[in-house]
Motif scaffolding. Structure first.
Motif, PDB file in Angstrom:
ATOM      1  N   LEU A  25       0.809  -1.233  -0.036  1.00 38.84           N
ATOM      2  CA  LEU A  25      -0.074  -0.155  -0.025  1.00 38.84           C
ATOM      3  C   LEU A  25       0.897   1.195  -0.082  1.00 38.84           C
ATOM      4  N   PRO A  26       0.957   2.090  -0.871  1.00 41.34           N
ATOM      5  CA  PRO A  26       0.412   2.114  -2.246  1.00 41.34           C
ATOM      6  C   PRO A  26       1.266   1.329  -3.428  1.00 41.34           C
ATOM      7  N   GLY A  27       0.553   0.375  -4.350  1.00 44.14           N
ATOM      8  CA  GLY A  27       1.197  -0.374  -5.131  1.00 44.14           C
ATOM      9  C   GLY A  27       1.698   0.425  -6.210  1.00 44.14           C
ATOM     10  N   LYS A  28       2.461  -0.294  -7.051  1.00 40.53           N
ATOM     11  CA  LYS A  28       3.244   0.423  -8.315  1.00 40.53           C
ATOM     12  C   LYS A  28       2.431   0.943  -9.104  1.00 40.53           C
ATOM     13  N   HIS A  29       1.169   0.244  -9.450  1.00 41.26           N
ATOM     14  CA  HIS A  29       0.171   0.567 -10.704  1.00 41.26           C
ATOM     15  C   HIS A  29      -1.317   0.496 -10.096  1.00 41.26           C
ATOM     16  N   ARG A  30      -1.187   0.140  -8.902  1.00 45.25           N
ATOM     17  CA  ARG A  30      -2.693   0.383  -8.319  1.00 45.25           C
ATOM     18  C   ARG A  30      -2.585   0.846  -6.862  1.00 45.25           C
ATOM     19  N   PRO A  31      -3.661   1.178  -6.267  1.00 48.29           N
ATOM     20  CA  PRO A  31      -3.452   1.671  -4.760  1.00 48.29           C
ATOM     21  C   PRO A  31      -3.212   0.381  -3.870  1.00 48.29           C
ATOM     22  N   VAL A  32      -3.566  -0.508  -4.073  1.00 52.43           N
ATOM     23  CA  VAL A  32      -3.160  -1.853  -3.338  1.00 52.43           C
ATOM     24  C   VAL A  32      -2.790  -3.144  -4.506  1.00 52.43           C
ATOM     25  N   ASP A  33      -1.477  -3.564  -4.118  1.00 53.42           N
ATOM     26  CA  ASP A  33      -0.948  -4.555  -4.762  1.00 53.42           C
ATOM     27  C   ASP A  33      -0.971  -5.722  -4.111  1.00 53.42           C
ATOM     28  N   PHE A  34      -0.999  -6.947  -4.310  1.00 55.54           N
ATOM     29  CA  PHE A  34      -0.837  -8.174  -3.605  1.00 55.54           C
ATOM     30  C   PHE A  34       0.136  -8.900  -4.179  1.00 55.54           C
ATOM     31  N   LEU A  35       1.047  -9.581  -3.292  1.00 53.78           N
ATOM     32  CA  LEU A  35       2.015 -10.553  -3.445  1.00 53.78           C
ATOM     33  C   LEU A  35       2.670 -10.081  -4.540  1.00 53.78           C
TER      34      LEU A  35
END
Length: 68
Positions: A25-35
């Protein structure tokens, strides 16, 4: 040492809140990235703040103790 609550809670929170391990949180391309296992400085700082606040909540505010 008979009180292991601080050690167990801190270890579990550290493992769960490692950026990129479960979520980022925050992800590279989205607000939340998983794994995704890719972190940024902003993500590390945000996870550090969340870790500190949750540790404060569990150990100081809720006063959790586990006696062996």
């Amino acid at each position: 040492m008979k009180d292991y609550a601080a050690l167990l809670i801190a270890t579990a929170l550290f493992a769960f809140l490692s950026p990129g391990l479960v979520f980022q949180l925050p992800g590279k391309h989205r607000p939340v990235d998983f794994l995704n296992m890719k972190t940024s400085v902003v993500s590390m700082l945000l996870h550090t703040v969340i870790y500190g606040l949750l540790l404060f909540l569990f150990l100081i505010v809720l006063n959790l103790h586990i006696y062996a």
